[in-house]
Write a protein that holds these residues in place. Sequence first.
Motif, PDB file in Angstrom:
ATOM      1  N   VAL A 379      19.465   3.299 -12.221  1.00  0.00           N
ATOM      2  CA  VAL A 379      20.021   4.638 -12.362  1.00  0.00           C
ATOM      3  C   VAL A 379      21.260   4.838 -11.496  1.00  0.00           C
ATOM      4  N   LYS A 380      21.213   4.318 -10.261  1.00  0.00           N
ATOM      5  CA  LYS A 380      22.324   4.596  -9.359  1.00  0.00           C
ATOM      6  C   LYS A 380      23.162   3.374  -9.034  1.00  0.00           C
ATOM      7  N   GLY A 381      22.713   2.191  -9.444  1.00  0.00           N
ATOM      8  CA  GLY A 381      23.489   1.007  -9.160  1.00  0.00           C
ATOM      9  C   GLY A 381      23.412   0.541  -7.716  1.00  0.00           C
ATOM     10  N   LYS A 382      22.550   1.188  -6.921  1.00  0.00           N
ATOM     11  CA  LYS A 382      22.463   0.778  -5.514  1.00  0.00           C
ATOM     12  C   LYS A 382      21.205  -0.029  -5.295  1.00  0.00           C
ATOM     13  N   GLN A 383      21.247  -0.952  -4.335  1.00  0.00           N
ATOM     14  CA  GLN A 383      20.058  -1.740  -4.040  1.00  0.00           C
ATOM     15  C   GLN A 383      19.357  -1.199  -2.817  1.00  0.00           C
ATOM     16  N   MET A 384      18.065  -1.040  -2.931  1.00  0.00           N
ATOM     17  CA  MET A 384      17.305  -0.654  -1.763  1.00  0.00           C
ATOM     18  C   MET A 384      15.974  -1.402  -1.788  1.00  0.00           C
ATOM     19  N   SER A 385      15.244  -1.368  -0.702  1.00  0.00           N
ATOM     20  CA  SER A 385      13.983  -2.099  -0.630  1.00  0.00           C
ATOM     21  C   SER A 385      12.834  -1.167  -0.334  1.00  0.00           C
ATOM     22  N   VAL A 386      11.693  -1.500  -0.896  1.00  0.00           N
ATOM     23  CA  VAL A 386      10.458  -0.807  -0.524  1.00  0.00           C
ATOM     24  C   VAL A 386       9.511  -1.903  -0.045  1.00  0.00           C
ATOM     25  N   GLY A 387       9.295  -1.962   1.246  1.00  0.00           N
ATOM     26  CA  GLY A 387       8.551  -3.080   1.814  1.00  0.00           C
ATOM     27  C   GLY A 387       7.282  -2.651   2.509  1.00  0.00           C
ATOM     28  N   ARG A 388       6.769  -3.594   3.329  1.00  0.00           N
ATOM     29  CA  ARG A 388       5.479  -3.382   3.960  1.00  0.00           C
ATOM     30  C   ARG A 388       5.331  -2.073   4.716  1.00  0.00           C
ATOM     31  N   PRO A 389       6.330  -1.647   5.490  1.00  0.00           N
ATOM     32  CA  PRO A 389       6.147  -0.382   6.226  1.00  0.00           C
ATOM     33  C   PRO A 389       5.813   0.780   5.306  1.00  0.00           C
ATOM     34  N   TYR A 390       6.419   0.819   4.119  1.00  0.00           N
ATOM     35  CA  TYR A 390       6.108   1.902   3.182  1.00  0.00           C
ATOM     36  C   TYR A 390       4.663   1.815   2.724  1.00  0.00           C
ATOM     37  N   PHE A 391       4.296   0.641   2.201  1.00  0.00           N
ATOM     38  CA  PHE A 391       2.961   0.503   1.638  1.00  0.00           C
ATOM     39  C   PHE A 391       1.885   0.750   2.677  1.00  0.00           C
ATOM     40  N   ASP A 392       2.094   0.189   3.878  1.00  0.00           N
ATOM     41  CA  ASP A 392       1.084   0.416   4.913  1.00  0.00           C
ATOM     42  C   ASP A 392       0.947   1.902   5.203  1.00  0.00           C
ATOM     43  N   ALA A 393       2.086   2.584   5.292  1.00  0.00           N
ATOM     44  CA  ALA A 393       2.035   4.008   5.628  1.00  0.00           C
ATOM     45  C   ALA A 393       1.298   4.807   4.561  1.00  0.00           C
ATOM     46  N   MET A 394       1.503   4.473   3.299  1.00  0.00           N
ATOM     47  CA  MET A 394       0.917   5.259   2.213  1.00  0.00           C
ATOM     48  C   MET A 394      -0.515   4.845   1.903  1.00  0.00           C
ATOM     49  N   VAL A 395      -0.780   3.554   2.019  1.00  0.00           N
ATOM     50  CA  VAL A 395      -2.073   3.057   1.537  1.00  0.00           C
ATOM     51  C   VAL A 395      -3.185   3.243   2.554  1.00  0.00           C
ATOM     52  N   VAL A 396      -2.835   3.176   3.838  1.00  0.00           N
ATOM     53  CA  VAL A 396      -3.886   3.292   4.859  1.00  0.00           C
ATOM     54  C   VAL A 396      -4.663   4.608   4.743  1.00  0.00           C
ATOM     55  N   PRO A 397      -4.008   5.767   4.585  1.00  0.00           N
ATOM     56  CA  PRO A 397      -4.791   6.996   4.434  1.00  0.00           C
ATOM     57  C   PRO A 397      -5.666   6.977   3.180  1.00  0.00           C
ATOM     58  N   VAL A 398      -5.134   6.455   2.082  1.00  0.00           N
ATOM     59  CA  VAL A 398      -5.920   6.420   0.849  1.00  0.00           C
ATOM     60  C   VAL A 398      -7.138   5.522   1.031  1.00  0.00           C
ATOM     61  N   GLY A 399      -6.912   4.358   1.638  1.00  0.00           N
ATOM     62  CA  GLY A 399      -8.017   3.440   1.877  1.00  0.00           C
ATOM     63  C   GLY A 399      -9.074   4.069   2.766  1.00  0.00           C
ATOM     64  N   THR A 400      -8.628   4.776   3.784  1.00  0.00           N
ATOM     65  CA  THR A 400      -9.578   5.417   4.688  1.00  0.00           C
ATOM     66  C   THR A 400     -10.388   6.472   3.942  1.00  0.00           C
ATOM     67  N   ALA A 401      -9.721   7.207   3.055  1.00  0.00           N
ATOM     68  CA  ALA A 401     -10.439   8.203   2.257  1.00  0.00           C
ATOM     69  C   ALA A 401     -11.497   7.527   1.395  1.00  0.00           C
ATOM     70  N   LEU A 402     -11.157   6.373   0.817  1.00  0.00           N
ATOM     71  CA  LEU A 402     -12.123   5.658  -0.017  1.00  0.00           C
ATOM     72  C   LEU A 402     -13.314   5.198   0.812  1.00  0.00           C
ATOM     73  N   LEU A 403     -13.042   4.764   2.042  1.00  0.00           N
ATOM     74  CA  LEU A 403     -14.146   4.338   2.915  1.00  0.00           C
ATOM     75  C   LEU A 403     -15.052   5.530   3.221  1.00  0.00           C
ATOM     76  N   PHE A 404     -14.439   6.679   3.423  1.00  0.00           N
ATOM     77  CA  PHE A 404     -15.202   7.900   3.657  1.00  0.00           C
ATOM     78  C   PHE A 404     -16.128   8.173   2.474  1.00  0.00           C
ATOM     79  N   LEU A 405     -15.568   8.053   1.259  1.00  0.00           N
ATOM     80  CA  LEU A 405     -16.369   8.297   0.060  1.00  0.00           C
ATOM     81  C   LEU A 405     -17.467   7.266  -0.104  1.00  0.00           C
ATOM     82  N   LEU A 406     -17.192   6.027   0.341  1.00  0.00           N
ATOM     83  CA  LEU A 406     -18.186   4.970   0.278  1.00  0.00           C
ATOM     84  C   LEU A 406     -19.453   5.368   1.029  1.00  0.00           C
ATOM     85  N   GLY A 407     -19.252   6.186   2.052  1.00  0.00           N
ATOM     86  CA  GLY A 407     -20.404   6.645   2.821  1.00  0.00           C
ATOM     87  C   GLY A 407     -21.002   7.918   2.239  1.00  0.00           C
ATOM     88  N   VAL A 408     -20.143   8.905   2.029  1.00  0.00           N
ATOM     89  CA  VAL A 408     -20.640  10.220   1.632  1.00  0.00           C
ATOM     90  C   VAL A 408     -21.167  10.226   0.201  1.00  0.00           C
TER      91      VAL A 408
END
Lengths: 680, 159, 171
Positions: A379-408
């Motif tokens: 769309v914009k012709g620019k190159q950017m990266s989405v790397g580990r810091p992004y995924f770790d930041a977003m996925v850790v809360p979701v994973g923790t929520a799933l672990l919570f549900l695993l118990g409750v």
Amino acid sequence: MTATFGRFLILASVLVSTTGAFIAYAAGAKRSPEGLKWSQRFAYAFAGLMVLATGVMEYALITHDFSVQYVAHVGSTQVPLWVTIVSLWSSLEGSILFWGFILGIYIAATTWVNRNQHQDYMPFAIGTWLSCGAFFSFLIAGPANPFLSVVPAPLDGPGPNPLLQNHLLMIIHPPMLYLGYVGMTIPFGFAAAALLRGRLGQSFLRPLRASLLLPWVFLTIAIMLGGWWAYEVLGWGGYWAWDPVENASLLPWLTATAALHSAIVMERRGVLKGWTVTLIQASFLLTILGTFMTRSGVFNSVHSFTQSAIGPTILIFLAAVLLFSVLLLAFRIDSLEAEGRIESAVSREGMFLVNNLFFVVFTFTVLVGTVFPLVVEAVKGKQMSVGRPYFDAMVVPVGTALLFLLGVGPALPWGKTNRKEMLRALLPPLVTGAIALVIGYAFGVRNAWTLLTLLFGGYAAHVTFAQMWLPLRQRLKKGDAFAPALIDAQLRRGRRRFGGYVVHAGAVIVFVAIAVSSTMRTQQEVTLTRGQSTTFAGYTVTFTGTEERAEPHRQSTIAHFNISKPGGPSGGGTSGGSSGGGGTLITTMEPRMNQYAAMREPIGTPAVYSTIGRDYYLSIMNLQGEQAGILIINMPMVGWIWGAVLLMGVGGLIALIPARKRTYVVVPESAPTIDDEAIA
Amino acid sequence: MIATFFLLALLQIKAPDAAQFVGQPKGIPLSGPRLEEQTMAISHELRCPVCQGLAIGDSPSIMAANMKAQVRELLERGYTEEQILSYFEKSYGQFVLLKPKFQGVNTLVWILPIAVLAIGFVLVVSKAKKLEVAPVAPPPEEPTDDPYLAQVREMVEKP
Amino acid sequence: MNRTVLIIGIIIVAVIVFVLFAGLGKDPQHIDSPLIGKPAPPFTLKAVNTGQTIDLQSLRGKPVIVNFWATWCVPCYEEHPTLVANARQLPDVQFVGVVFNDTEDKINQFLAARGSAYPTLLDANGKTAIAYGVGGVPETYFINPSGIIVAKFEGPMDSDILRANLAKALR
């Protein structure tokens, strides 16, 4: 000769699968039993052709028949036999043939198992499967043909990619991955059949669920093997980099897991049929997306195959099946009527819904993160990266929520409950959670997310254990003897339930082990001259020298290190320059730097010393004469990840063992006689 | 030999410096374990330009090692994380930042998943409520391939 | 027919297909340089073959080709003859080689064996390479007489590529 025969087999399979698909769909539309029989025959024929073609290719590889293009491409007389055998899946064309092989086996096996049942659905299912088979045969026959002839035949070949010859895991990871990936086609076919038929009855739920669970088991183990392989081979001390191809394998796993859970609600309450079917379709579609990502050259990844004409072809197929699935859903989802309802949202059923929500968010996040750079560039012709810091930041809360549900989730009872019962179910596990938290803190855990993981993990472990053995406890309460109650309640009758909780137990350990190994990891970079030692994380590392080794495809420099317990006269102290420092020798470690002829940069192979509590990981950063620059990493609990995922796979297999078929015995009240008329 | 040294010093060998890109250091110079920690942390935010997707902290390649050394040096001189990332961004482009900057179109990658979670939550709650009051439909009539079940059905339906 | 499912479904399909089609044909390994159109970062480095010190600023007025390479870089071996030949043929263009992570001895050995026609500078710790956004070697930057970078080429060049990029610096 071999090449020609192979090409013939592939062309035949294109014909057989295409014809078979037409016949099967027609048989379904006309509800023709004869048509069904023919569909089955075409399914078996397709499988037979694929197996034969693969056999021919393996034969060509093993006999080093370089007149076959694929063999000329990846074969070599210089490599060991096992490398030759696995080179079937080492490069693009061969791997698609392998895909066809696995698909053929799955189709034949599923058709055979259901040959006398579900005649209402099977034709449509076979039609869908054979359509997918037709596409892959077409790929093999056209853009990805491994059976082209090379004239004149060369005398030798370059061998497969050197990175793939590094480790024995190459033997098992790809087949596992394909068994998982390709297997998603089967439930897709069943789901399409249900939609085409316009209903999804109770009796069809079992084969649908089983056909989803089997590939799920393979995929779970395959993803773990991939991480383990990266960890042992790549040298940066990690097992997951959120690389596009890694993500491609995770995405269908996430939706399949969500589908397995919503299928439980579907079976118990008869609701969420349309949603479950959607998730199953998504799992298959994501495998096609995944194979596109791996093979199209569009994504920058360690795993990518080289770019070729195959990308656009797969994309067209993906668009076609996407459209097929959407239209099928749009026209038929309303006919999958809910047979029941849920009594209360705050219940185990309700938790399943929340579980699905988080799995979907997880999937969406990984998908968006992976394709976002592509979108921005388009769309914009620019190159950017989405790397580990992004995924770790977003996925850790979701994973923790799933672990919570695993118990409750499993703690809450099914259906409506009152406040008192709910508290009685939800509060006791908190004690175990708190204990886990305290233990972690005592061991030095300070990271907030890890502490939270320990709390939720302890809670979930308590609930999982309690629920897992519930059938046994109920039997013992009734007064049954222990051993028969154990076997009967857990393994004979309660297998699905028991298997499910075994999976959960493994999952809890995985969550905790991942959290601990990533946040409690410590590392040190140090340069040692020969004879020098350093002490780190409880071991003394002494550099004892290097060794050069020349192999046909690579030049390696191996660095030798002694690992010993610190202590003894010269133990302790970093870079203090002690020769032969440290106490009793525990082991030696030999990381290496490999220079492959084909690659620009050298690739290091780390050395890993695994014990139950932690992994001690040594990787060479640079080697100059008598000096070795090394990276030492101490990672607690890593080995637990591999073991716990294996446990999840075992749990899945337990749940898969089919129950003995129920038989109905009709016993009339009294034997009918000619004179009897109205028997109630 | 000594003369060469003097000559070199006089000639002022100068590689391009971060100061030309991001100005003077804005933070405090670091040293010791804190320096190593921060070097590691920032090295995991920068992408190795030749490796496929790895961070410079994880890559053994020469360019990555140089970049890491540069990060360490800048930290020693007191540059802040923001300045260091900005310096690399100016010479390599946004490509080198592993964490997408929260600006322009990139905000979408951060916001969309949260939006999906929020919308999804609303949908789940409304679906759960709908399912609570759903009318129960009878199970669909299915032809069966089980002969005994068929026999039972027949007997049940017989008047 | 369920209208909601149809609309949402079609949107999802369209987005996915559009995104992936757009990605086809692009080389994921290529990185666009942000320095194009910007002034070349200045440096002053010692030439190991001639002994002089070269200051980039002093080269203004002529187009400059800065080629980053190293003796441990295999594709650089292929590229070297092209650079030497073109340097000899184009006296009005200043060729400059910059080597990083290497030693003077190895560089001089290389040049003695393969010829040299222009100054080769030593960038001892690779800082110049970083400032220029060099990812791998060889990479070549084309600078116009006013000191602005007009083009960058990644990988070994042949004469055609060299001339084509050089033309941008001559405009």
